[in-house]
Write a protein that holds these residues in place. Structure first.
Motif, PDB file in Angstrom:
ATOM      1  N   VAL A 296       0.835  -1.206   0.000  1.00 14.32           N
ATOM      2  CA  VAL A 296       0.000   0.000   0.000  1.00 14.32           C
ATOM      3  C   VAL A 296       0.872   1.259   0.000  1.00 14.32           C
ATOM      4  O   VAL A 296       0.590   2.241  -0.706  1.00 14.32           O
ATOM      5  CB  VAL A 296      -0.947  -0.008   1.227  1.00 14.32           C
ATOM      6  N   LEU A 297       1.963   1.238   0.787  1.00 14.80           N
ATOM      7  CA  LEU A 297       2.861   2.391   0.852  1.00 14.80           C
ATOM      8  C   LEU A 297       3.500   2.673  -0.503  1.00 14.80           C
ATOM      9  O   LEU A 297       3.675   3.838  -0.895  1.00 14.80           O
ATOM     10  CB  LEU A 297       3.947   2.156   1.905  1.00 14.80           C
ATOM     11  N   GLU A 298       3.855   1.615  -1.227  1.00 17.61           N
ATOM     12  CA  GLU A 298       4.455   1.809  -2.552  1.00 17.61           C
ATOM     13  C   GLU A 298       3.467   2.464  -3.510  1.00 17.61           C
ATOM     14  O   GLU A 298       3.836   3.293  -4.355  1.00 17.61           O
ATOM     15  CB  GLU A 298       4.929   0.463  -3.105  1.00 17.61           C
ATOM     16  N   ILE A 299       2.193   2.095  -3.390  1.00 17.77           N
ATOM     17  CA  ILE A 299       1.168   2.704  -4.256  1.00 17.77           C
ATOM     18  C   ILE A 299       0.998   4.179  -3.911  1.00 17.77           C
ATOM     19  O   ILE A 299       0.921   5.048  -4.787  1.00 17.77           O
ATOM     20  CB  ILE A 299      -0.167   1.951  -4.105  1.00 17.77           C
ATOM     21  N   LEU A 312       6.047  11.762   6.905  1.00 18.31           N
ATOM     22  CA  LEU A 312       5.289  10.761   7.674  1.00 18.31           C
ATOM     23  C   LEU A 312       5.284   9.410   6.964  1.00 18.31           C
ATOM     24  O   LEU A 312       5.405   8.350   7.599  1.00 18.31           O
ATOM     25  CB  LEU A 312       3.847  11.253   7.888  1.00 18.31           C
ATOM     26  N   LEU A 313       5.134   9.453   5.631  1.00 18.06           N
ATOM     27  CA  LEU A 313       5.151   8.190   4.873  1.00 18.06           C
ATOM     28  C   LEU A 313       6.507   7.501   4.992  1.00 18.06           C
ATOM     29  O   LEU A 313       6.592   6.265   5.092  1.00 18.06           O
ATOM     30  CB  LEU A 313       4.833   8.479   3.402  1.00 18.06           C
ATOM     31  N   ASN A 314       7.576   8.274   4.964  1.00 16.50           N
ATOM     32  CA  ASN A 314       8.926   7.708   5.093  1.00 16.50           C
ATOM     33  C   ASN A 314       9.115   7.055   6.471  1.00 16.50           C
ATOM     34  O   ASN A 314       9.734   5.994   6.595  1.00 16.50           O
ATOM     35  CB  ASN A 314       9.980   8.780   4.881  1.00 16.50           C
ATOM     36  N   ILE A 315       8.567   7.719   7.490  1.00 12.47           N
ATOM     37  CA  ILE A 315       8.653   7.147   8.845  1.00 12.47           C
ATOM     38  C   ILE A 315       7.899   5.819   8.917  1.00 12.47           C
ATOM     39  O   ILE A 315       8.391   4.828   9.456  1.00 12.47           O
ATOM     40  CB  ILE A 315       8.104   8.151   9.883  1.00 12.47           C
ATOM     41  N   LYS A 317       7.168   3.817   6.471  1.00  8.74           N
ATOM     42  CA  LYS A 317       7.879   2.819   5.670  1.00  8.74           C
ATOM     43  C   LYS A 317       9.088   2.268   6.415  1.00  8.74           C
ATOM     44  O   LYS A 317       9.332   1.047   6.425  1.00  8.74           O
ATOM     45  CB  LYS A 317       8.305   3.448   4.346  1.00  8.74           C
ATOM     46  N   THR A 318       9.867   3.142   7.076  1.00 10.28           N
ATOM     47  CA  THR A 318      11.052   2.706   7.836  1.00 10.28           C
ATOM     48  C   THR A 318      10.644   1.803   9.000  1.00 10.28           C
ATOM     49  O   THR A 318      11.252   0.743   9.234  1.00 10.28           O
ATOM     50  CB  THR A 318      11.813   3.927   8.369  1.00 10.28           C
ATOM     51  N   GLU A 319       9.613   2.216   9.745  1.00  2.00           N
ATOM     52  CA  GLU A 319       9.157   1.427  10.889  1.00  2.00           C
ATOM     53  C   GLU A 319       8.615   0.072  10.439  1.00  2.00           C
ATOM     54  O   GLU A 319       8.801  -0.946  11.120  1.00  2.00           O
ATOM     55  CB  GLU A 319       8.082   2.195  11.659  1.00  2.00           C
ATOM     56  N   THR A 320       7.948   0.046   9.292  1.00  2.00           N
ATOM     57  CA  THR A 320       7.407  -1.213   8.774  1.00  2.00           C
ATOM     58  C   THR A 320       8.531  -2.175   8.401  1.00  2.00           C
ATOM     59  O   THR A 320       8.450  -3.388   8.669  1.00  2.00           O
ATOM     60  CB  THR A 320       6.509  -0.942   7.558  1.00  2.00           C
ATOM     61  N   LYS A 321       9.588  -1.644   7.778  1.00  2.00           N
ATOM     62  CA  LYS A 321      10.740  -2.498   7.444  1.00  2.00           C
ATOM     63  C   LYS A 321      11.412  -3.039   8.710  1.00  2.00           C
ATOM     64  O   LYS A 321      11.824  -4.196   8.760  1.00  2.00           O
ATOM     65  CB  LYS A 321      11.744  -1.700   6.613  1.00  2.00           C
ATOM     66  N   MET A 322      11.517  -2.167   9.734  1.00  2.00           N
ATOM     67  CA  MET A 322      12.105  -2.611  10.998  1.00  2.00           C
ATOM     68  C   MET A 322      11.249  -3.693  11.652  1.00  2.00           C
ATOM     69  O   MET A 322      11.766  -4.663  12.218  1.00  2.00           O
ATOM     70  CB  MET A 322      12.270  -1.420  11.939  1.00  2.00           C
TER      71      MET A 322
END
Length: 349
Positions: A296-299, A312-315, A317-322
Motif C-alpha cells: 500500500v505504501l508503494e502505491i 510521515l510516509l517515510n517514517i 515505511k522505515t518502521e514497517t521495514k524494521m
C-alpha cells in the motif's frame, strides 16, 4: 525419606561407596561414627579414643547453620533436614561443598545420622550401588533423587518360582493398608504398571534377561495405586543371582518418583508447541500483513504529497521495514529453539 528401611540401605551404601559420605553427630557435635572420608586420619601419636567433633570435619562457622536446621526440623516434627556443608579435606585442609540429609535417630532429637555427597564432583565416582546400578556415575540426578525424598522403595522378583516382593514403603505408596500392607512379601509392583506402559516395560525387562544382564534394566513409566493415583517412576534393576544353567534366579531393583520431572517435561512440550504455532503465525499471518502494508505504501508513494506528508510516509515505511526484520529474527530464533529442543528429545528417546 520416610522409610527407616531406606535410610538403613543408604547408610550401608555410604560405607562401601566412594561417592556417598556418612557421619553421626550427637547433640554437642561430637562424631559418634563416620566413614573414612570424614574427619582427620589419626596419627600414631593420637590417643586411641581421641574424640572427633564437627569442627574436625566441617567448617566450624557452619555449626550454627547446622543447629538452626536441626532445631527447625525438630520443632516442625520433621524426620530429617537438608543442609549444605563445606567438608574439610585432610591433611591439606582444603574444603569441598557437600550436600547432606540428616535423620533424627534419638528420642531427644539430638543425635543425627547424616548421608551426603559432593555438590560438584571433580571426578567420576563409583556409587557403590552394587546390585542396582553398575559403572561410574557422571551426574547427581540419581543421588539427588535418593536423598531428596524420591526413593519409593525396593522390589525383588524370583522368576523361577514366579514370586515377587516389595518393600513396606512401596506397598503403602501403592495404597495397601492394614493387613494388606503387612503381606508386602507377596505383592507385585508390576500389577500396578499403567496399562499403556505395560508392554514396553515388559519388553525392557525381557531384553535385560535375554542379554544375560549385559543390558541394564532401566525404565520410566506410570504406576497406578489402588486409589487410582498415577505416579511417574523410574525403575532400576539387575539380576543378582543366576542358576548354573544360566537362568535368572533373582532380580532386585528400586523405584524413584519422577512425577515432578515429568510435569516439567509436559510443560516444556506445551511451551514447544506454543512456540511452533507462534512462529507459524509470525511467518504467515503477521509477515503477510506487513507485506500488505508495504504494498500500500508503494502505491501511495507514486502520488505527489506535501513535504510533511512525505516525511510521515517515510517514517511509516522505515518502521514497517524494521518490524519485518524483527519478525524475521524472532521467527529464526523460535525455529532454532524448537530444533534444539527436538534434538534433545530424540537423544532422550
Amino acid at each position: 525419606m520416610n522409610s527407616w528401611e531406606s535410610i538403613q540401605v543408604l547408610s550401608q551404601l555410604a560405607i562401601t561407596s566412594e561417592y556417598f559420605l556418612q557421619v553421626t553427630l550427637d547433640k554437642s557435635g561430637r562424631v559418634l561414627s563416620s566413614d573414612s572420608g570424614i574427619g582427620p586420619v589419626p596419627s600414631l601419636f593420637d590417643y586411641k579414643e581421641k574424640p572427633i567433633f564437627f569442627a574436625d570435619c566441617f567448617l566450624s562457622s557452619e555449626w550454627s547453620k547446622y543447629e538452626n536446621q536441626r532445631v527447625k526440623a525438630w520443632k516442625s516434627s520433621h524426620q530429617s533436614f537438608f543442609i549444605e556443608l563445606h567438608k574439610i579435606n585432610h591433611p591439606d585442609e582444603t574444603t569441598t561443598l557437600t550436600k547432606w540429609e540428616f535423620f533424627f535417630i534419638s528420642e531427644d532429637f539430638g543425635t543425627c545420622l547424616g548421608i551426603g555427597h559432593p555438590v560438584d564432583p571433580l571426578k567420576p565416582y563409583s556409587l557403590g550401588l552394587g546390585e542396582f546400578i553398575d559403572g561410574n556415575f557422571g551426574n547427581n540426578e540419581l543421588v539427588d533423587s535418593l536423598l531428596e525424598n524420591k526413593l519409593l522403595g525396593f522390589w525383588k522378583i524370583d522368576p523361577q518360582n514366579e514370586k515377587e516382593q516389595i518393600s513396606p514403603g512401596l506397598a503403602q505408596m501403592l495404597g495397601y493398608q492394614g493387613e494388606e500392607a503387612q503381606s508386602y512379601t507377596k505383592l507385585s509392583w508390576q500389577q500396578h504398571i499403567h496399562p499403556d506402559d505395560l508392554t514396553r516395560v515388559g519388553n525392557q525387562l525381557r531384553a535385560h534377561l535375554k542379554t544375560k544382564g549385559n543390558l541394564p534394566f532401566r525404565s520410566e513409566f506410570r504406576m497406578v495405586s489402588k486409589n487410582h493415583q498415577i505416579t511417574w517412576v523410574i525403575a532400576f534393576g539387575k539380576t543378582t543371582h543366576w542358576t548354573s544353567d544360566g537362568y535368572p534366579q533373582l532380580l532386585q531393583g528400586l523405584l524413584i518418583d519422577t512425577t515432578e520431572k515429568k510435569k516439567q517435561e509436559i510443560w516444556l512440550r506445551e511451551h514447544h508447541y506454543f512456540l511452533r504455532d507462534l512462529a507459524f503465525q509470525q511467518s504467515h499471518s503477521l509477515r503477510a500483513r506487513v507485506a500488505n502494508i508495504m504494498g500500500v505504501l508503494e502505491i501511495i508513494e507514486t502520488e505527489s504529497h506535501s513535504e510533511e506528508t512525505q516525511k510521515l510516509l517515510n517514517i511509516i515505511k522505515t518502521e514497517t521495514k524494521m518490524l519485518d526484520n524483527s519478525l524475521k529474527k524472532s521467527i529464526k530464533e523460535s525455529v532454532q529453539q524448537n530444533q534444539s529442543w527436538e534434538r534433545g528429545i530424540r537423544k532422550e528417546d
